[in-house]
Enzyme design. Structure first.
Site, PDB file in Angstrom:
ATOM      1  N   HIS A 121       0.814  -1.224   0.000  1.00 55.54           N
ATOM      2  CA  HIS A 121       0.000   0.000   0.000  1.00 55.54           C
ATOM      3  C   HIS A 121       0.846   1.273   0.000  1.00 55.54           C
ATOM      4  O   HIS A 121       0.321   2.353  -0.285  1.00 55.54           O
ATOM      5  CB  HIS A 121      -0.949   0.029   1.200  1.00 55.54           C
ATOM      6  CG  HIS A 121      -1.974  -1.057   1.207  1.00 55.54           C
ATOM      7  ND1 HIS A 121      -2.828  -1.267   0.138  1.00 55.54           N
ATOM      8  CD2 HIS A 121      -2.281  -2.011   2.120  1.00 55.54           C
ATOM      9  CE1 HIS A 121      -3.614  -2.311   0.419  1.00 55.54           C
ATOM     10  NE2 HIS A 121      -3.296  -2.774   1.607  1.00 55.54           N
ATOM     11  N   ASP A 158      -2.552 -10.784  -2.397  1.00 50.24           N
ATOM     12  CA  ASP A 158      -3.136 -10.261  -1.155  1.00 50.24           C
ATOM     13  C   ASP A 158      -4.596  -9.868  -1.447  1.00 50.24           C
ATOM     14  O   ASP A 158      -4.919  -9.450  -2.560  1.00 50.24           O
ATOM     15  CB  ASP A 158      -2.335  -9.043  -0.717  1.00 50.24           C
ATOM     16  CG  ASP A 158      -2.701  -8.535   0.670  1.00 50.24           C
ATOM     17  OD1 ASP A 158      -1.947  -8.790   1.618  1.00 50.24           O
ATOM     18  OD2 ASP A 158      -3.760  -7.867   0.796  1.00 50.24           O
ATOM     19  N   HIS A 160      -6.191  -7.392  -0.536  1.00 51.54           N
ATOM     20  CA  HIS A 160      -6.319  -5.957  -0.798  1.00 51.54           C
ATOM     21  C   HIS A 160      -5.539  -5.586  -2.065  1.00 51.54           C
ATOM     22  O   HIS A 160      -4.508  -6.196  -2.350  1.00 51.54           O
ATOM     23  CB  HIS A 160      -5.763  -5.152   0.381  1.00 51.54           C
ATOM     24  CG  HIS A 160      -6.417  -5.475   1.693  1.00 51.54           C
ATOM     25  ND1 HIS A 160      -5.882  -6.389   2.586  1.00 51.54           N
ATOM     26  CD2 HIS A 160      -7.568  -5.021   2.239  1.00 51.54           C
ATOM     27  CE1 HIS A 160      -6.686  -6.473   3.649  1.00 51.54           C
ATOM     28  NE2 HIS A 160      -7.711  -5.660   3.463  1.00 51.54           N
ATOM     29  N   ASP A 241      -4.442 -12.939   3.285  1.00 54.13           N
ATOM     30  CA  ASP A 241      -5.677 -12.480   3.921  1.00 54.13           C
ATOM     31  C   ASP A 241      -6.921 -12.735   3.068  1.00 54.13           C
ATOM     32  O   ASP A 241      -8.021 -12.345   3.452  1.00 54.13           O
ATOM     33  CB  ASP A 241      -5.581 -11.002   4.329  1.00 54.13           C
ATOM     34  CG  ASP A 241      -4.872 -10.135   3.314  1.00 54.13           C
ATOM     35  OD1 ASP A 241      -4.606 -10.624   2.185  1.00 54.13           O
ATOM     36  OD2 ASP A 241      -4.579  -8.966   3.631  1.00 54.13           O
TER      37      ASP A 241
HETATM   38 ZN   LIG Z   1      -4.013  -7.337   2.673  1.00 53.52          ZN
END
Ligand SMILES: [Zn+2]
Length: 309
Positions: A121, A158, A160, A241
């Protein structure tokens, strides 16, 4: 196969109740050491400032490395730093650099970096989403700038979207970014219409999507793009995740799904990149699932290449 970590990565304290906690890495290390007693562990060096600044603004490096005498400093609503965070961030980014050196310069085939804080991120100038430096982006830049590679792929499974990685490379045709992620979910980027300069491939999965849906989109859309790009090195943002037990998201993957994708990625690396893969830990917030998925992932990385170099 080399594994990189550093005890300093356990010293990045995030405060009570924060999901991105030192116990995550401890669980991964214990599981890998138990499952693979012969794994070669290397101590991650600190990333040089000059190598960080190939990707990051000096202002962000200053923020992350600023001494914190005590307590916690909030960098954004989700992202905190503590007295041990700067050293952890330097070692996490340094792991990726050292892994690239070992794989591209040293002749090893695969590396896994068991590090935190995660990185995908973090943008060029902003720490966010539990991420301080963008570890995988620093590694990709190092592979291109120092080792002279022309095509480096970053694969991000991931749950996200890796907004930072995409933003850093969306105008760089030497880097392909391929991600599957839950949508809607933090950070809200990763729409399939975001294609960079033809080098960005995003697939959104709805909450509740399971391993069948996950394998289907990788098989039909992301793996063919990766294969066509013919990367000389494959980097993985390995977040776990998307597992069904993860508390931060709603996908329904099982550990075997991560093993399946890792083997598919290994086959592509064997075809185009002399088998070269550097995988870096990103998210994964259920300790048991994280440990199990890390073992399955590393096990798949350890399988002998199908076309030896
Ligand atoms: Zn994540």
């Amino acid at each position: 196969m080399h594994a990189f970590t550093h005890p300093a990565c356990l010293g990045h304290a995030t405060g009570p109740g924060h999901p991105e906690r030192p116990e995550r890495l401890a669980a991964v290390l214990t599981a890998l050491r138990t499952a693979f007693p012969d794994l070669i562990w290397k101590e991650a060096p600190r990333a040089d400032r000059s190598k960080l600044q190939r990707v990051h603004a000096a202002s962000l490096v200053d923020v992350v490395l600023a001494p914190i005498p005590e307590g916690l400093v909030g960098l954004d609503p989700d992202t905190v730093a503590s007295p041990g965070s700067a050293e952890a961030a330097l070692r996490a980014a340094g792991a990726g650099i050292a892994a690239v050196d070992a794989i591209v310069g040293g002749g090893a085939l695969r590396a896994f970096c068991a590090v935190r804080p995660p990185g995908h991120h973090a943008t060029a100038d902003t720490a966010m989403g539990f991420c301080l430096f963008n570890n995988v982006a620093v590694a990709a830049r190092h592979a291109i700038d120092v080792h002279g590679l022309k095509r480096v792929a970053i694969v991000d499974f991931d749950v996200h979207h890796g907004n930072g990685t995409q933003a850093i490379f969306e105008h760089d045709p030497q880097v392909l970014y391929a991600s599957s992620h839950q949508a809607p979910l933090y950070p809200g980027t990763g729409d399939e219409r975001e294609t960079g300069c033809g080098n960005v491939f995003n697939v959104m999965l709805p909450p509740g999507a399971d391993g069948t849906a996950f394998r289907s989109v990788w098989r039909s859309r992301l793996l063919p793009a990766l294969d066509a790009f013919a990367p000389e090195l494959l980097l993985i943002s390995a977040g776990f995740d998307a597992h069904r037990n993860d508390p931060l998201a709603g996908l329904q993957l099982e550990a075997g799904d991560f093993g399946w994708l890792t083997r598919e990625l290994a086959a592509i690396a064997d075809r185009h990149a002399h088998g070269r893969i550097v995988s870096m830990l990103e998210g994964g917030y259920d300790l048991q699932a994280l440990a199990e998925c890390s073992v399955v992932h590393v096990d798949a990385l350890l399988e002998p290449p199908r076309q030896p170099r």
